[in-house]
Enzyme design. Structure first.
Site: not given
Length: 909
Positions: A26, A97, A106, A108, A370, A484, A590, A646, A773, A792, A794-797, A859, A879
């Site tokens: 602002k 302000r 809205g 602050m 803005r 899951h 999978r 996999r 992983e 590859s 496996g960033t979840n595990d 992945c 990738y």
């Protein structure tokens, strides 16, 4: 010495648009508008650095540090307005302000008309000759100051606002429906009642010293940076608390001085559709928040907008023209000035603008501009239209579209008018976008009985896959954003809400309770996967419109990205959907999801229950043609692109029946006793299956499983080669922790492939790699790369094991961690670049130190999250892979990443 105050006014400014980090959005735009000749009331911006000091050192020390500069800044406003702050006869009134570097509408606080007291209000009335206006401004000021600074604003919808209660009582007494119908004497009575209410509730008087008022207002704005709604907004949009807010003190201009005054909000283009149509709303004889408060029906700025509004409201033209005239009709001269200003602002900023304005006795003032917030479809259209108009370049058009907003183009959404009438009964995590309506079903194998169903589960498992596929949407009481249910739903493009903890499911009674109501199986509910809200009954949806602009944007994005985007897909259908969205291969197929259909699960259970290798091989031979058929379909759908398959990953206990009726049925089919089945199931149970007998450990314990899957892949590839299809399989070994684990699996795969080549008299190309992983695999990646053709991540595990969090149980504490600032983001949603990311970076660098051309991808679910994609690009990945419906998001994010990276490189030269 740091400069904490930046003045603006009368066409001059110490700041400029590029200083938004210091002045807030602002403040930077107020300065910039002065520089380009837009009429802006004079003022001063207190920098975000002061907010940081305020947080670190407290109020008193900070205010002492800045007080001298504050007095000089107020004097600047006095000089330009020819008024005196605190004067009884010629008072200088200001607004105070907030103004963060990003728009937080809205979130602050704001105070208007500051500087009034019992003497100044009389002076203002005399000076303006408008007593009603003066007292209207005074009662507004007391109400805003009492709410914001003195803490009387209700904390919840159930609490009563003391000021609104007084106003409503006065309107009832006077038998009027609108504040504007109250007389001057009524407003004077409100002021007295307001001050009495403050004293009764707080035991202190309303402050009459304008400097004390100003000090309190500045402190309140800085404090509002850390209020609950601002914290929540920042968390949702991933804005850091360290940014702080600026404070803008600006000379008041008044839209409540009579019928030739007004206030309004305008957009240079339609924020919903992107149409190049100036639009907005205004109110005559109004101020501040009146337009958005909903207490009065606002009028449209343009005549065409007013006519469209009348059609929606079913108001006839004569009534519209007389009671709700547009600004264009009511004040044509002012409208033409506003129209010219909005065009100048859009041309200057080269983007759609959201601006606030006030008309004071026939003079136009702009209070703010803005970059306007807009829907996903509008964002794409505006970007391409601005490019076609020559206002921005192609690269700028790509960068102006927020990747996350593309979700809105890819999933059905509820009609807003239907949502407004719907009854909300629950809320969870918005796990997979879209909208769905269906009948409540609690068991996956019963979904097929209904034409439209919402599968409602405490949590889902791989056994529920078919039911999830058939359902319109999924609702779970447990689980997080990468549970899951969430992961599978996103892969299917299904609407999903997970972790709805206020929904209590009773499977026995086939019902759930929420918000005091009970929903039974077969009753209709609607779920919004974009907001996490659950509604009772049917809510009408509308299909998304993906037009030519979408395709144009994707083509433009691909020009600027170097990192490819693949998909996570387990079926030919999903593969084709992803390919249609522009996926260049499959990063994760999978195979376990292929074993739950019909006859397959029976054969899989036969294999698990076999007593010896011979028995397992017999069952696996039955599974082989199923697997081969699946791989043929997926490889064909992705012809010409790599397909990473996999090998079996989850523990075997996920495939066996746990209900007695199913166990009995299996006993009869296989001709074995219930005791044998139950003993096997008991033996398969593990205390921590995530760290147990799964992944490559299965394949190394039971090599016949790996042999069957490798044979199915190679045979499918050979068959496709015979048909002239360019199939490119990449066999991925999951969950390796040591290079020897990988070596054993690679030997099995190569030996199997050699057999198939000899049997068929034909050879095909294939690769064998691994999923990184486990932290140890990343730490020893240089050795792993000696054996693997590709990595590859496996960033979840990898996230689970690095943090030590279970992603299916994390919802029990993660919300508290986020609320208390222990974590900035959900690490399963946004890649933890400081910890998990460093393992990814290390693994990539170590792997390529051994094998420079090593292909590397990701992945995990992070592959479709924009900031995580940016990180993958800086690491140098080949990738990212994500759910089919997130492919367009990842494609655009990949373009953003490369454009940003090249810009940074050029800036350092």
């Amino acid at each position: 010495m740091k400069k904490f105050f930046y003045t603006f006014g009368n066409g001059e400014a110490e700041g400029k648009a590029s200083m938004r980090d210091l002045l807030g959005g602002k403040g930077a735009n107020l300065a910039e508008m002065n520089r380009i000749g837009v009429p802006v009331p004079p003022g001063v911006t207190i920098t975000t650095d002061v907010c940081t000091l305020f947080t670190e050192r407290g109020s008193e020390e900070t205010m002492q540090m800045i007080w001298s500069d504050l007095e000089k800044s107020i004097h600047h406003i006095e000089q330009l307005t020819h008024t005196i702050f605190g004067d009884k006869e010629n008072p200088c009134l200001v607004s105070v302000r907030s103004g963060a570097r990003v728009s937080m509408p809205g979130m602050m606080d704001t105070i208007l008309n500051l500087g009034l007291n019992d003497q100044a209000v009389e002076g203002l009335a005399k000076k303006t000759g408008n007593e009603r206006f003066a007292w209207d401004s005074y009662r507004r000021f007391i109400q805003m100051y009492g709410d914001v600074v003195m803490g009387l604003k209700p904390e919840s919808k159930e609490d009563i606002d003391p000021f609104e209660e007084i106003i409503e009582a006065k309107k009832e007494e006077k038998q009027v429906s609108c504040d504007n119908d109250l007389t001057t004497d009524d407003l004077k009575a409100l002021v007295t009642a307001f001050k009495e209410a403050i004293y009764q509730r707080l035991g202190e008087h309303f402050p009459t010293d304008p400097w004390q008022q100003l000090k309190g207002a500045i402190e309140a704005v800085f404090k509002s940076w850390m209020n609950d709604r601002a914290i929540l907004y920042r968390r949702l949009h991933q804005f850091p608390a360290e940014w702080g807010t600026a404070v803008n003190i600006q000379a008041m201009v008044f839209g409540n001085m009579g019928d030739n005054s007004a206030t309004g909000v305008a957009f240079t283009r339609d924020a919903a559709t992107g149409e190049n149509l100036f639009n907005g709303e205004y109110l005559v004889n109004a101020q501040g928040e009146d337009v958005v408060a909903g207490t009065r029906t606002p009028q449209q700025i343009t005549k065409i907008g007013s006519q469209r509004w009348a059609e929606l409201q079913e108001v006839d033209e004569a009534t519209r023209a007389s009671q709700y005239p547009s600004l264009e009709e009511a004040m044509p001269k002012i409208y033409n000035e506003l129209d010219a200003v909005q065009q100048r602002l859009e041309d200057h900023y080269c983007d759609m603008q959201d601006l606030e304005f006030t008309i004071q006795e026939g003079k136009l003032w702009i209070l703010q501009t803005r970059n306007g917030k807009r829907t996903g479809p509008a964002m794409v259209k505006i970007a391409l239209d601005l490019m076609d108009e020559g206002k921005i370049t192609e690269k700028e058009a790509v960068m102006s579209v927020d990747p996350a907003k593309l979700d809105e183009l890819l999933h059905p959404v509820f009609k807003q008018e239907a949502v407004a009438k719907a009854e909300q009964i629950g809320k969870g995590l918005p796990a997979s976008p879209g909208a769905a309506t269906g009948q409540v079903v609690f068991f996956a194998d019963e979904v097929a009985k209904y034409e439209k169903a919402i599968l409602v589960r405490i949590e889902t498992s791989p056994e529920d896959l078919e039911g999830m596929h058939l359902a319109q949407g999924i609702l779970t009481a447990r689980g997080g954003m990468t549970s899951h249910a969430a992961v599978v739903a996103r892969g299917m493009g299904k609407c999903c809400i997970s972790g709805a903890g206020d929904i209590h499911i009773n499977y026995k009674n086939r019902s759930f309770k929420a918000e005091g109501c009970e929903m039974k199986e077969g009753e209709w509910i609607s779920i919004d996967g974009s907001t996490g809200l659950v509604y009772k009954g049917m809510v009408a949806t509308k299909a998304p419109t993906v037009d030519g602009n979408f395709a144009r944007l994707m083509a433009m994005s691909d020009k600027y990205s170097e990192m490819k985007v693949r998909t996570n897909a387990d079926s030919p259908r999903d593969a084709q959907i992803a390919r249609d969205f522009g996926a260049q291969g499959i990063g994760l197929c999978r195979t376990e999801h292929m074993f739950f259909d019909g006859e397959r699960i029976k054969v899989m259970r036969e294999m698990i229950l076999a007593k010896d290798v011979e028995g397992r091989c017999k069952a696996l031979n039955k599974l082989l043609p199923f697997q081969r058929e699946d791989f043929e379909g997926i490889l064909k759908a992705m012809e010409g692109y790599g397909v990473t398959i996999r090998l079996l990953d989850p523990p075997l206990h996920e495939f066996v029946p746990h209900q007695e009726a199913q166990q009995r049925e299996l006993s009869e089919e296989l001709g074995i006793t219930m005791e044998e089945i139950q003993n096997t199931i008991h033996n398969l149970e593990e205390f921590n299956p995530m760290l147990g007998h799964r992944g490559c450990r299965l394949g190394n314990t039971y090599p016949e499983i790996t042999e069957m899957q490798a044979r199915a892949i190679i045979e499918a590839t050979i068959q496709l080669k015979k048909e002239g299809v360019d199939a490119r399989p990449e066999i991925m070994v999951p969950l390796i922790g040591t290079v020897k684990e990988l070596e054993m699996q690679v030997d099995i795969i190569h030996a199997t492939a050699k057999k198939v080549f000899e049997e068929s008299g034909m050879e095909v190309d294939y690769q064998v790699g691994t999923m990184i992983e486990i932290p140890r695999a990343a730490l020893t990646a240089d050795k792993v790369a000696e054996v693997a053709d590709f990595f590859s991540f496996g960033t979840n595990d990898l996230t689970q094991m690095t943090f030590g969090y279970s992603r299916d149980d994390v919802s029990k504490f993660l919300p508290i961690y986020l609320e208390k600032g222990l974590l900035k983001n959900d690490p399963f949603e946004v890649l933890d670049q400081e910890g998990v990311g460093q393992l990814v970076r290390m693994g990539t660098e170590k792997g390529r130190s051994t094998k420079p051309n090593l292909k590397v991808g990701i992945c995990g679910e992070h592959g479709g999250e924009p900031s995580s994609v940016m990180f993958c690009n800086t690491v140098g990945m080949d990738y990212v892979s994500c759910s089919p419906y997130r492919v367009p998001i990842a494609r655009l994010a990949a373009a953003h990443a490369m454009i940003t990276q090249k810009k940074r490189v050029n800036e350092t030269k």
